[in-house]
Every structure is written in structure tokens, then in C-alpha cells.
Design a protein around this motif. Structure first.
Motif, PDB file in Angstrom:
ATOM      1  N   PHE A 177       0.890  -1.323  -0.018  1.00  0.00           N
ATOM      2  CA  PHE A 177       0.036  -0.029   0.084  1.00  0.00           C
ATOM      3  C   PHE A 177       0.877   1.282  -0.053  1.00  0.00           C
ATOM      4  O   PHE A 177       0.661   2.127  -0.641  1.00  0.00           O
ATOM      5  CB  PHE A 177      -0.758   0.014   1.314  1.00  0.00           C
ATOM      6  CG  PHE A 177      -1.848  -0.948   1.138  1.00  0.00           C
ATOM      7  CD1 PHE A 177      -2.596  -1.249   0.000  1.00  0.00           C
ATOM      8  CD2 PHE A 177      -2.448  -1.756   2.189  1.00  0.00           C
ATOM      9  CE1 PHE A 177      -3.550  -2.166  -0.136  1.00  0.00           C
ATOM     10  CE2 PHE A 177      -3.451  -2.429   2.124  1.00  0.00           C
ATOM     11  CZ  PHE A 177      -4.032  -2.797   0.968  1.00  0.00           C
ATOM     12  N   ARG A 178       1.701   1.296   0.872  1.00  0.00           N
ATOM     13  CA  ARG A 178       2.731   2.202   0.828  1.00  0.00           C
ATOM     14  C   ARG A 178       3.449   2.361  -0.623  1.00  0.00           C
ATOM     15  O   ARG A 178       3.340   3.635  -0.931  1.00  0.00           O
ATOM     16  CB  ARG A 178       4.023   2.078   1.802  1.00  0.00           C
ATOM     17  CG  ARG A 178       3.486   2.225   3.330  1.00  0.00           C
ATOM     18  CD  ARG A 178       4.651   1.913   4.196  1.00  0.00           C
ATOM     19  NE  ARG A 178       4.038   1.649   5.556  1.00  0.00           N
ATOM     20  CZ  ARG A 178       3.602   0.597   6.152  1.00  0.00           C
ATOM     21  NH1 ARG A 178       3.663  -0.453   5.075  1.00  0.00           N
ATOM     22  NH2 ARG A 178       3.569   0.443   7.551  1.00  0.00           N
ATOM     23  N   GLU A 179       3.940   1.395  -0.894  1.00  0.00           N
ATOM     24  CA  GLU A 179       4.716   1.505  -2.309  1.00  0.00           C
ATOM     25  C   GLU A 179       3.620   2.037  -3.560  1.00  0.00           C
ATOM     26  O   GLU A 179       3.883   2.994  -4.260  1.00  0.00           O
ATOM     27  CB  GLU A 179       4.955   0.067  -2.643  1.00  0.00           C
ATOM     28  CG  GLU A 179       5.897   0.011  -3.937  1.00  0.00           C
ATOM     29  CD  GLU A 179       6.335  -1.307  -4.217  1.00  0.00           C
ATOM     30  OE1 GLU A 179       7.750  -1.503  -4.251  1.00  0.00           O
ATOM     31  OE2 GLU A 179       5.737  -2.323  -4.560  1.00  0.00           O
ATOM     32  N   ALA A 207       1.128   4.095  -3.029  1.00  0.00           N
ATOM     33  CA  ALA A 207       0.666   5.343  -2.870  1.00  0.00           C
ATOM     34  C   ALA A 207       1.923   6.483  -3.317  1.00  0.00           C
ATOM     35  O   ALA A 207       1.868   7.156  -3.851  1.00  0.00           O
ATOM     36  CB  ALA A 207       0.521   5.720  -1.427  1.00  0.00           C
ATOM     37  N   VAL A 250      11.283   4.252  -7.720  1.00  0.00           N
ATOM     38  CA  VAL A 250      10.764   3.705  -6.761  1.00  0.00           C
ATOM     39  C   VAL A 250      11.474   2.710  -6.031  1.00  0.00           C
ATOM     40  O   VAL A 250      11.434   2.332  -4.830  1.00  0.00           O
ATOM     41  CB  VAL A 250       9.312   3.068  -7.054  1.00  0.00           C
ATOM     42  CG1 VAL A 250       9.633   1.640  -7.958  1.00  0.00           C
ATOM     43  CG2 VAL A 250       8.325   2.838  -6.086  1.00  0.00           C
ATOM     44  N   ARG A 272      12.976   3.252  -2.490  1.00  0.00           N
ATOM     45  CA  ARG A 272      12.247   2.874  -1.012  1.00  0.00           C
ATOM     46  C   ARG A 272      13.170   1.987  -0.124  1.00  0.00           C
ATOM     47  O   ARG A 272      13.099   2.117   0.896  1.00  0.00           O
ATOM     48  CB  ARG A 272      11.023   2.321  -1.433  1.00  0.00           C
ATOM     49  CG  ARG A 272      10.223   3.066  -2.203  1.00  0.00           C
ATOM     50  CD  ARG A 272       8.851   2.235  -2.202  1.00  0.00           C
ATOM     51  NE  ARG A 272       8.085   2.646  -0.886  1.00  0.00           N
ATOM     52  CZ  ARG A 272       7.682   1.341  -0.072  1.00  0.00           C
ATOM     53  NH1 ARG A 272       7.980   0.213  -0.877  1.00  0.00           N
ATOM     54  NH2 ARG A 272       7.387   1.408   0.943  1.00  0.00           N
ATOM     55  N   PHE A 320       1.807  -2.685 -10.627  1.00  0.00           N
ATOM     56  CA  PHE A 320       2.689  -3.598 -10.090  1.00  0.00           C
ATOM     57  C   PHE A 320       2.209  -5.039 -10.582  1.00  0.00           C
ATOM     58  O   PHE A 320       1.152  -5.252 -10.822  1.00  0.00           O
ATOM     59  CB  PHE A 320       2.439  -3.551  -8.564  1.00  0.00           C
ATOM     60  CG  PHE A 320       3.286  -2.284  -8.198  1.00  0.00           C
ATOM     61  CD1 PHE A 320       4.748  -2.082  -7.702  1.00  0.00           C
ATOM     62  CD2 PHE A 320       2.708  -0.976  -8.301  1.00  0.00           C
ATOM     63  CE1 PHE A 320       5.276  -0.753  -7.518  1.00  0.00           C
ATOM     64  CE2 PHE A 320       3.248   0.279  -7.980  1.00  0.00           C
ATOM     65  CZ  PHE A 320       4.726   0.414  -7.463  1.00  0.00           C
ATOM     66  N   ASN A 339      -2.434  -3.732  -6.762  1.00  0.00           N
ATOM     67  CA  ASN A 339      -2.465  -2.889  -5.253  1.00  0.00           C
ATOM     68  C   ASN A 339      -3.355  -1.778  -4.947  1.00  0.00           C
ATOM     69  O   ASN A 339      -2.739  -0.645  -4.815  1.00  0.00           O
ATOM     70  CB  ASN A 339      -0.769  -2.870  -4.922  1.00  0.00           C
ATOM     71  CG  ASN A 339      -0.333  -1.890  -5.892  1.00  0.00           C
ATOM     72  OD1 ASN A 339      -0.871  -1.556  -6.811  1.00  0.00           O
ATOM     73  ND2 ASN A 339       0.983  -1.491  -5.688  1.00  0.00           N
ATOM     74  N   PRO A 340      -4.462  -1.853  -5.389  1.00  0.00           N
ATOM     75  CA  PRO A 340      -5.426  -0.595  -5.116  1.00  0.00           C
ATOM     76  C   PRO A 340      -5.333  -0.224  -3.488  1.00  0.00           C
ATOM     77  O   PRO A 340      -5.117  -1.118  -2.711  1.00  0.00           O
ATOM     78  CB  PRO A 340      -6.826  -1.251  -5.285  1.00  0.00           C
ATOM     79  CG  PRO A 340      -6.769  -2.594  -5.246  1.00  0.00           C
ATOM     80  CD  PRO A 340      -5.504  -3.106  -5.579  1.00  0.00           C
ATOM     81  N   LEU A 341      -5.513   0.883  -3.329  1.00  0.00           N
ATOM     82  CA  LEU A 341      -5.294   1.561  -1.798  1.00  0.00           C
ATOM     83  C   LEU A 341      -6.595   0.923  -1.187  1.00  0.00           C
ATOM     84  O   LEU A 341      -7.668   0.880  -1.643  1.00  0.00           O
ATOM     85  CB  LEU A 341      -5.071   2.803  -1.897  1.00  0.00           C
ATOM     86  CG  LEU A 341      -3.941   3.311  -2.459  1.00  0.00           C
ATOM     87  CD1 LEU A 341      -3.826   4.850  -2.720  1.00  0.00           C
ATOM     88  CD2 LEU A 341      -2.543   2.830  -1.717  1.00  0.00           C
ATOM     89  N   PRO A 342      -6.199   0.754   0.309  1.00  0.00           N
ATOM     90  CA  PRO A 342      -7.710   0.344   0.869  1.00  0.00           C
ATOM     91  C   PRO A 342      -8.596   1.586   1.318  1.00  0.00           C
ATOM     92  O   PRO A 342      -8.922   1.592   2.235  1.00  0.00           O
ATOM     93  CB  PRO A 342      -7.043  -0.314   2.162  1.00  0.00           C
ATOM     94  CG  PRO A 342      -5.772   0.752   2.300  1.00  0.00           C
ATOM     95  CD  PRO A 342      -5.342   0.959   1.059  1.00  0.00           C
ATOM     96  N   PHE A 344      -7.131   9.655  -6.402  1.00  0.00           N
ATOM     97  CA  PHE A 344      -5.965   9.916  -5.379  1.00  0.00           C
ATOM     98  C   PHE A 344      -4.940  10.888  -5.863  1.00  0.00           C
ATOM     99  O   PHE A 344      -4.692  11.799  -5.065  1.00  0.00           O
ATOM    100  CB  PHE A 344      -5.320   8.203  -5.213  1.00  0.00           C
ATOM    101  CG  PHE A 344      -4.156   8.555  -3.932  1.00  0.00           C
ATOM    102  CD1 PHE A 344      -4.725   8.682  -2.906  1.00  0.00           C
ATOM    103  CD2 PHE A 344      -3.016   8.602  -4.393  1.00  0.00           C
ATOM    104  CE1 PHE A 344      -3.709   8.442  -1.638  1.00  0.00           C
ATOM    105  CE2 PHE A 344      -2.126   8.628  -3.368  1.00  0.00           C
ATOM    106  CZ  PHE A 344      -2.217   8.543  -2.028  1.00  0.00           C
ATOM    107  N   ARG A 394      -6.046   4.783 -12.262  1.00  0.00           N
ATOM    108  CA  ARG A 394      -5.829   5.539 -11.288  1.00  0.00           C
ATOM    109  C   ARG A 394      -4.465   6.503 -11.853  1.00  0.00           C
ATOM    110  O   ARG A 394      -4.341   7.474 -11.370  1.00  0.00           O
ATOM    111  CB  ARG A 394      -5.504   5.176  -9.786  1.00  0.00           C
ATOM    112  CG  ARG A 394      -4.339   4.362  -9.724  1.00  0.00           C
ATOM    113  CD  ARG A 394      -4.464   3.686  -8.388  1.00  0.00           C
ATOM    114  NE  ARG A 394      -3.181   2.725  -8.365  1.00  0.00           N
ATOM    115  CZ  ARG A 394      -2.785   2.014  -7.575  1.00  0.00           C
ATOM    116  NH1 ARG A 394      -3.627   1.980  -6.293  1.00  0.00           N
ATOM    117  NH2 ARG A 394      -1.815   1.318  -7.124  1.00  0.00           N
TER     118      ARG A 394
END
Lengths: 300, 263
Positions: free
Chosen positions: A178-180, A182, B62, B65, B100, B104-107, B116, B172
Motif C-alpha cells: 500500500f505504501r509502495e 501510494a 521507486v 524505497r 505492479f 495493489n489498489p489502496l484500501p 487519489f 488511477r
């Protein structure tokens, strides 16, 4: 052969007894508290007076009254002040520890926070009476430094560790993808926290706050020392204000201070047990709520 | 003087020069020099551990990270080196979106997922609710998801089927019109039908966006991409039109891989 089997059985039984004992103890304590206050609760206590009167005069020779409203208000006030401080600071610390700081800082911080949890409550009370007392007088100009504000600050520090550690667990449980996601959408780290992690971890964070509340409500020794221990109504209804600079007394402190003096089995003695029951009910409700909320997370 | 709309440097969306990357002591990319054309689909193939995902993740930084990553060299996205000091990561990621491996949709709700980026990047209040609604609707229509979700926009996105989730993850990226869309094995969690749907979608989005896709599925690279890059052990071995790479590879390694002799 038979001996080994027997030993196995014995150990299994022992473990089972240990497991069940927690339930037995909690239930046993509840029954004991209920039994001690039962007769007074069912026969002579005026429940309306108990919940609406601020006159707590159990030792009056002619006309003892048992109004717990001021005590209830004291507990509520001290808890409210404590949470007003501990929730933003505690959750802020949880966010910092779980999302922002380097691994080394994180280890150091966690140790310090655990230490905070290990300080005995009487030591906190001591700090309340001395250091905080002087500080509160100097800063606010209040005539008495042991009051709602003083014990609220002390309680805030005491309930921070539990808020931080449960809150950090809740944030840590949010999957990293989720962090990745966002971040790859261009969110800054702070935006990730409040737009993604807070909604994702809201149940766990709420549980953290509730456990903090439970800690504050149940605390005794520190508030006994730092509130000033005088029975006073700290809330005004017209206009609604909370007198944070007024001394107060809490439910817990009342029991601790008076139980030793009350003759066993007397009305006073039993009234204190009724207060105990009330506390039991409050903390039970809070913990149950926290538990149900945490369970809600797992289901998701 | 008129400037050519498609001058020689504008034809490439991404250009790297001497790109090297280390995870701690391990060098995962070695002197990578690659130019990815604008408006086509480029696939990155190669055996596991060859660095293709790492390369892809360099294009929107990315990779960073993880704390132990060192990158040297240039990565130019539309002429600007994205590893320069003055590059803002949010701006970069607005221009270079990523899809990805696992959807991985955000919750949060479906609507909030698509909105978003608008909320993250736009000045507060600069966009009316109506404009936002329209942007969300057109993004969902672009990925052919609108009809399926238009009545449940405020339900949690994590409750959708995987294929729908992946479409949402593409949708998105669209409201802010990225220049490049990076896809890291976007179909590996999907079944054959879902894979087909995503590939169809890629061909719809092609031309409007530059698409770079990492894939393990050679058949997919072959049918869905225009150009193909073959990587091995952190280096680019071959880069050319997909059919050339598959039918007339210049290197023995490429030939062995595309024929399925190893990897």
C-alpha cells in the motif's frame, strides 16, 4: 512407557489449568467484588443518588450520603485531559517510530518508551506532587498545583507507552505494497500516512486509544497523589466547562484512600465495593470494545 | 524558427546512459544504455534476476524505497535527468506511473483510488467536485471498467476481482495524463482471460502513452509489444523490434532464451 504417558498427561493437564486459570481469576474477582457490595447495592443504596449526587459523605454520623457523581466526573475529567495529550502525542510517536525514523533511532525509542511503561505508578505520583505541582503553579498561576491538569499530564505520560506500542503494531500491520502504491502515485510520506495508513489502520489505532483510556481510568496511585484528592464537581453544565485547575478526586483514588478506614461489612465498606463494580464495568466495556475492534481488523 | 514537434530527442521517452545500480555490494545493473521510444509498447524480458524489474523501477525511482540502493549514471525522461538534485519525486511519479505485479489498489473506495493523484497533486480547491467526478469517470471508461463499477464507486477497491483491481490500478494513473506507464509483470497474478483483458487495454492505451512492460511470459512479449529488450546479468543484450528479437536475434544468448532453452 506408562510413566512417560502419565508424565505427558500431567503436563498437559497443568498447561490446561494455567490456561483456564485466567478466566477463573477474572470471574472470581468479579464475584468477590459483587459479593462484598451486594447487600448494600440491593437493599440500601439509592442508585439515583449514587449517579446524580455529588455528596460523597459516607462517614457522616447522622446522614451518610453516597453520591458518586463528583468522583465519576473526576475520573472522566482526568482521563479526558490525559487523552487530549496522549492521543496526539502517542499516535504521532507511533507514526514516527513505524514510518519515519531510521532503524537505530527506532530501537532506541522503543527501549525508552518501554522504560516509560516500567516506571512504578507511585513514582509518577511523586513527580506529580513535586515537579509537576511547582510547574503547574508557575505556568498557570493556580493556587494549588495538584489538580486535574497535573494528574492529566501524569496519566498522559503513563498511557503513552500502550498507545504507542499498539498503534505502531497497527501501522506495521499495513502491508507494504500500500505504501509502495501510494508513493509511486506521487504521494509524499506524510500524504501516505494520512491518506493511506490512517484509513487502513484505523481500527488498530482506535483500539490503541481505547486501551490508553482503559489504562487512564484504572490508574490509582498516581492520581491519588496528583489530583489533590478533594471531592469537587469539576464539570459545570451552564455554561459547559471543565475546570482543569480545580483539584478533584477519582473513583479509584476514593477506594484506595478509604477502604482501609471503613469497618468491614459496613455501608461505607460496601459502597466502596459498589464503586469497584462500577470501575470494573467501565474498564470491561472499554477493553471489550477494543477487543471487538481489533477482531474487526482480522476479519478484513 | 519552428521547433519540430518530434525532434530527434523527443522521439524517446526514456534514455539511460551508463546506468549502474547496486543493492549494497551487489551490482544489479551494469552500464545500461537504452533508449525507449515514445508512444509504443516496449517489453523487457530475461531470466529471473537479470535486472529487468530493477531497471523498470529506476524509471520512477521507486527503487529508492529500500535504503541500500546506490544509483549512478543518467536516466532521462523526456529530456530531463531524473536523478538530478532538483527533481521532485511527486512530479516525476506524476509523469511516470507504475502498475505492479500484484494488483495493489489502496484500501479506500474505488472512486478515491482513481481520484487519489488528483487530490495528492492538485492545489486544494482548484478542482471542483464535478470536474473530479468527470476525470474519474473518463479514467474508468478508458480502462473499460466503468460499466462494471459505476454503481459501486464508493465500495472498497480491495473487494474487486483481481482483474478489475489491476484495471483500476491502471485507471488511477490516467487522470493526470502520465507520459510513461511502467508495468511490472502486470498479468502474473491473473488468469488467461484477465491477461487478455489487460493486453487489450494496453493496445488501446498505446500511442497515447509510452508503455514499458516487464514480463516473464515470452508469448506475451511477442504478441503485445512493439520493441523488445533482452537482458542478462544486469546488462542489455539486445534491443530491437520485437519480431526481430524473436526471429532473428543477433546474440546466441537471446536466441537460446527466446527459444526456451534456458531461463
Amino acid at each position: 512407557m506408562n510413566w512417560r504417558l502419565l508424565g505427558e498427561r500431567a503436563i498437559e493437564t497443568l498447561i490446561r489449568v494455567c490456561g483456564v486459570s485466567a478466566i477463573v481469576f477474572v470471574f472470581g474477582i468479579f464475584v468477590f467484588v459483587l459479593k462484598e457490595g451486594w447487600e448494600f447495592l440491593t437493599h440500601r443504596l439509592d442508585l439515583v443518588q449514587f449517579f446524580t449526587s455529588i455528596e460523597w459523605r459516607p462517614t457522616s454520623p447522622n446522614d451518610p450520603t453516597y453520591g458518586a457523581l463528583a468522583l465519576l466526573a473526576g475520573t472522566a475529567a482526568v482521563t479526558a485531559v490525559a487523552m487530549a495529550i496522549a492521543v496526539p502525542f502517542g499516535l504521532g510517536t507511533a507514526v514516527f517510530v513505524s514510518e519515519f525514523c531510521r532503524p537505530r533511532t527506532k530501537e532506541a525509542l522503543k527501549i525508552v518508551i518501554e522504560l516509560l511503561a516500567a516506571i512504578p505508578s507511585v513514582v509518577w505520583g511523586f513527580i506529580g506532587i513535586t515537579l509537576m505541582n511547582v510547574t503547574v503553579i508557575a505556568v498557570t498561576g493556580a493556587p494549588v498545583g495538584v489538580n486535574v491538569l497535573n494528574s492529566g499530564v501524569i496519566l498522559a505520560l503513563m498511557s503513552m507507552p500502550i498507545i504507542v506500542s499498539i498503534g505502531e503494531d497497527a501501522l506495521k500491520a499495513v502491508p507494504d505494497h500500500f505504501r509502495e502504491a501510494a508513493e509511486s502515485l506521487g504521494a509524499t510520506r506524510w500524504q501516505v500516512v494520512y491518506k493511506v495508513l490512517f484509513p487502513a489502520a484505523k481500527n488498530g489505532l482506535l483500539a490503541a486509544v481505547l486501551l490508553g483510556v482503559g489504562r487512564a481510568v484504572g490508574e490509582t496511585m498516581a492520581v491519588l497523589m496528583a489530583t489533590g484528592h478533594s471531592i469537587r464537581m469539576v464539570f459545570d453544565s451552564e455554561p459547559p466547562v471543565l475546570h482543569v485547575l480545580s483539584p478533584a478526586r477519582t473513583l479509584t483514588a476514593t477506594i484506595a484512600a478509604e477502604l482501609g478506614e471503613a469497618p468491614k461489612g459496613s455501608d461505607h465498606y460496601q459502597a466502596l465495593f459498589v464503586i469497584g463494580l462500577l470501575l470494573f464495568a467501565i474498564t470491561f466495556a472499554i477493553n471489550l470494545a477494543a477487543d471487538l475492534i481489533v477482531r474487526g481488523i482480522r476479519k478484513e | 524558427m519552428t521547433t519540430e514537434p518530434n525532434g530527434p530527442t523527443d522521439q524517446y521517452s526514456i534514455e539511460t546512459k551508463d546506468l549502474c545500480l547496486w543493492y549494497g555490494d551487489f551490482q544489479a545493473l551494469i552500464q545500461v544504455r537504452v533508449r525507449i521510444r515514445q508512444g509504443i509498447i516496449t517489453s523487457l524480458i530475461g531470466p529471473s534476476g537479470c535486472g529487468k524489474t530493477t531497471l523498470l523501477r529506476c524509471f520512477n525511482r521507486v527503487n529508492e524505497r529500500y535504503g541500500n540502493v546506490t544509483t549512478t549514471g543518467d536516466v532521462r525522461v523526456l529530456g530531463k535527468n531524473i536523478y538530478d538534485e532538483d527533481v521532485s519525486l511527486p512530479e516525476l511519479r506524476k509523469a511516470v506511473g507504475m502498475v505492479f505485479q500484484r494488483p495493489n489498489p489502496l484500501p479506500i473506495s474505488i472512486y478515491e483510488n482513481v481520484a487519489f493523484q488528483l487530490k495528492v497533486h492538485a492545489e486544494p480547491g482548484s478542482l471542483s467536485k464535478r470536474e473530479r467526478d468527470q476525470a474519474v469517470e473518463s479514467a474508468l471508461k478508458e480502462v473499460l471498467l466503468w460499466d462494471a463499477v459505476k454503481d459501486s464507486l464508493h465500495k472498497k477497491a480491495t473487494g474487486l476481482q483481481l482483474e478489475e483491481q489491476q484495471k483500476l490500478c491502471i485507471a488511477r494513473l490516467l487522470p493526470l495524463k502520465p507520459q510513461v506507464i511502467l508495468m511490472d509483470e502486470p498479468c502474473s497474478a491473473l488468469d488467461a482471460r484477465g491477461t487478455e483483458a489487460i493486453e487489450d487495454l494496453m493496445s488501446v492505451l498505446r500511442e497515447r502513452y509510452t508503455i514499458v512492460i516487464v514480463t516473464h511470459n515470452m508469448a506475451q512479449a511477442r504478441r503485445a509489444s512493439d520493441e523488445c529488450i533482452y537482458m542478462l546479468l544486469g546488462r542489455i543484450v539486445e534491443h530491437g523490434p520485437t519480431l526481430d528479437v524473436f526471429l532473428r536475434p543477433n546474440h546466441k544468448d537471446t536466441e537460446n532464451y527466446v527459444e526456451g532453452r534456458y531461463g
